[in-house]
Design an enzyme around this catalytic site. Structure first.
Site, PDB file in Angstrom:
ATOM      1  N   TYR A 153     150.865  27.637  33.342  1.00 24.54           N
ATOM      2  CA  TYR A 153     151.712  27.677  34.225  1.00 24.54           C
ATOM      3  C   TYR A 153     151.135  28.515  35.213  1.00 24.54           C
ATOM      4  O   TYR A 153     151.432  28.652  36.452  1.00 24.54           O
ATOM      5  CB  TYR A 153     153.664  27.289  33.579  1.00 24.54           C
ATOM      6  CG  TYR A 153     154.105  27.616  35.450  1.00 24.54           C
ATOM      7  CD1 TYR A 153     154.308  26.309  36.068  1.00 24.54           C
ATOM      8  CD2 TYR A 153     154.657  28.151  36.078  1.00 24.54           C
ATOM      9  CE1 TYR A 153     154.754  26.121  37.518  1.00 24.54           C
ATOM     10  CE2 TYR A 153     155.852  28.863  36.764  1.00 24.54           C
ATOM     11  CZ  TYR A 153     155.286  27.453  36.929  1.00 24.54           C
ATOM     12  OH  TYR A 153     156.171  27.344  38.238  1.00 24.54           O
TER      13      TYR A 153
ATOM     14  N   ARG B  38     163.497  37.918  34.503  1.00 20.35           N
ATOM     15  CA  ARG B  38     164.106  38.620  35.248  1.00 20.35           C
ATOM     16  C   ARG B  38     165.396  37.508  35.949  1.00 20.35           C
ATOM     17  O   ARG B  38     166.733  37.163  36.584  1.00 20.35           O
ATOM     18  CB  ARG B  38     164.237  39.478  36.116  1.00 20.35           C
ATOM     19  CG  ARG B  38     165.362  40.381  36.796  1.00 20.35           C
ATOM     20  CD  ARG B  38     164.272  40.844  38.771  1.00 20.35           C
ATOM     21  NE  ARG B  38     163.532  39.565  39.429  1.00 20.35           N
ATOM     22  CZ  ARG B  38     162.961  40.021  40.710  1.00 20.35           C
ATOM     23  NH1 ARG B  38     162.441  41.302  39.944  1.00 20.35           N
ATOM     24  NH2 ARG B  38     162.433  38.784  40.581  1.00 20.35           N
TER      25      ARG B  38
ATOM     26  N   ARG C  62     165.644  25.190  38.074  1.00 24.16           N
ATOM     27  CA  ARG C  62     164.154  25.343  37.677  1.00 24.16           C
ATOM     28  C   ARG C  62     163.952  26.073  36.257  1.00 24.16           C
ATOM     29  O   ARG C  62     165.282  26.932  36.035  1.00 24.16           O
ATOM     30  CB  ARG C  62     163.861  26.448  38.813  1.00 24.16           C
ATOM     31  CG  ARG C  62     163.622  25.496  40.562  1.00 24.16           C
ATOM     32  CD  ARG C  62     163.180  26.077  41.119  1.00 24.16           C
ATOM     33  NE  ARG C  62     163.614  27.482  41.758  1.00 24.16           N
ATOM     34  CZ  ARG C  62     163.567  28.394  42.160  1.00 24.16           C
ATOM     35  NH1 ARG C  62     162.629  28.658  43.041  1.00 24.16           N
ATOM     36  NH2 ARG C  62     164.443  29.407  42.190  1.00 24.16           N
TER      37      ARG C  62
ATOM     38  N   PHE D 243     147.505  49.035  45.798  1.00 18.96           N
ATOM     39  CA  PHE D 243     147.816  47.599  46.096  1.00 18.96           C
ATOM     40  C   PHE D 243     148.178  47.159  44.212  1.00 18.96           C
ATOM     41  O   PHE D 243     149.124  46.302  43.803  1.00 18.96           O
ATOM     42  CB  PHE D 243     147.316  46.855  46.175  1.00 18.96           C
ATOM     43  CG  PHE D 243     147.023  45.494  47.077  1.00 18.96           C
ATOM     44  CD1 PHE D 243     148.450  44.822  47.658  1.00 18.96           C
ATOM     45  CD2 PHE D 243     146.676  44.577  45.757  1.00 18.96           C
ATOM     46  CE1 PHE D 243     148.093  43.945  48.040  1.00 18.96           C
ATOM     47  CE2 PHE D 243     147.265  43.381  45.703  1.00 18.96           C
ATOM     48  CZ  PHE D 243     147.507  43.224  46.609  1.00 18.96           C
TER      49      PHE D 243
END
Length: 293
Positions: A50, A94, A107, A167
């Protein structure tokens, strides 16, 4: 979807080498996410799959874009995938409370293979009477996430362009920082746990090189290590993961050049304040004694 034509317009303006990379990854991502609409995350393999579809493929796609830009060498898929999984698993850990309280139905992304060792139902962790089991499950999941840290370090070591490096590096440092404050922290099941805004600003401002990355990973893993309870079921695996991270940081030879990203707890800040207050008091009293008639 009403505004999707803006996406299409922007996409069609890109060079074909960028279009090909984006098209390949988004196609795989769409099919993968559709697969999990009617499936629950049961096993650790499901969990990894997933996370691969929702974040690992982003890592692969970005690596393809970096390579297509001719600014970076082509990164191995397993390392690109780990970059995404480390971030995604941190978010899933978290965001437990937000996800479990989702309306109209929860969920649930935590894998049953892990949480099933600690509770009959995933939502049981919300309740105070299950605090011990909740924290043990949390620590087990964090230990699983830490297994991607070494791949992330290897990926970032190979980056050459400074903008691309920042980044990639800043979110990874934020992730291990978040795991360090979530570890053994019952507040994950009571609200939102985040690293302090000041520390976030420091990370964004001061992350420029691999010495900064190694320093952050070393400092945050050290902060996590002192919170490990030897009676925790996954404590030895957590210690092994931390030692592997810290060994990689030391082996780099760059720790002496690192910036400090360690964060003091409120208790530590209070102790430092009281110590400074005591020193000032002693100095003032000494001055008054020496200068008294």
């Amino acid at each position: 979807m009403d505004e999707f034509h803006h996406v299409s317009t922007a996409f069609l303006r890109l060079d074909k080498r960028y279009q090909d990379a984006i098209e390949e990854v988004t196609n795989k991502m769409g099919h993968g996410m559709a697969k999990f609409i009617c499936l629950e995350v049961e096993t650790i393999q499901d969990y990894d799959e997933y996370c691969h579809y929702v974040a690992g493929l982003v890592g692969l796609g970005l690596s393809r874009l970096f390579h297509a830009s001719r600014l970076e060498d082509f990164a191995p898929d397993n390392l690109s995938n780990s970059m995404g999984l480390f971030l995604q698993k941190t978010n899933i850990i978290r965001d437990y409370l937000e996800d479990i309280n989702e309306i109209p139905r929860p969920r649930m992304f935590w894998p049953r293979e892990i949480w099933g060792k600690y509770a009959a139902k995933l939502e049981d962790f919300k309740y105070e009477e299950n605090s011990k089991a909740a924290v043990e499950c949390l620590n087990d999941l964090i230990t699983n996430a830490l297994g991607h840290a070494l791949d992330c370090l290897k990926y970032m070591e190979a980056l050459k362009d400074h903008a691309i490096f920042r980044f990639c590096a800043i979110p990874q440092i934020m992730a291990i920082g978040t795991l360090s404050v979530c570890y053994n922290n019952i507040n994950v099941f009571r609200g939102v746990v985040k690293i302090r805004r000041g520390l976030t600003a420091k990370i964004m401002d001061q992350t420029h090189s691999m010495s900064d990355v190694y320093g952050a990973f070393y400092d945050f893993s050290s902060l996590l290590a002192v919170k490990i309870n030897k009676d925790d079921p996954s404590s030895q695996r957590t210690l092994d993961a931390i030692e592997a991270i810290q060994h990689a940081c030391r082996a780099s030879g760059l720790l002496s050049k690192r910036r400090s990203f360690s964060v003091k707890t409120s208790k530590q800040r209070k102790e430092v304040f009281l110590l400074l207050l005591s020193i000032i008091f002693v100095v003032v009293m000494s001055y008054m004694i020496v200068n008294s008639p």
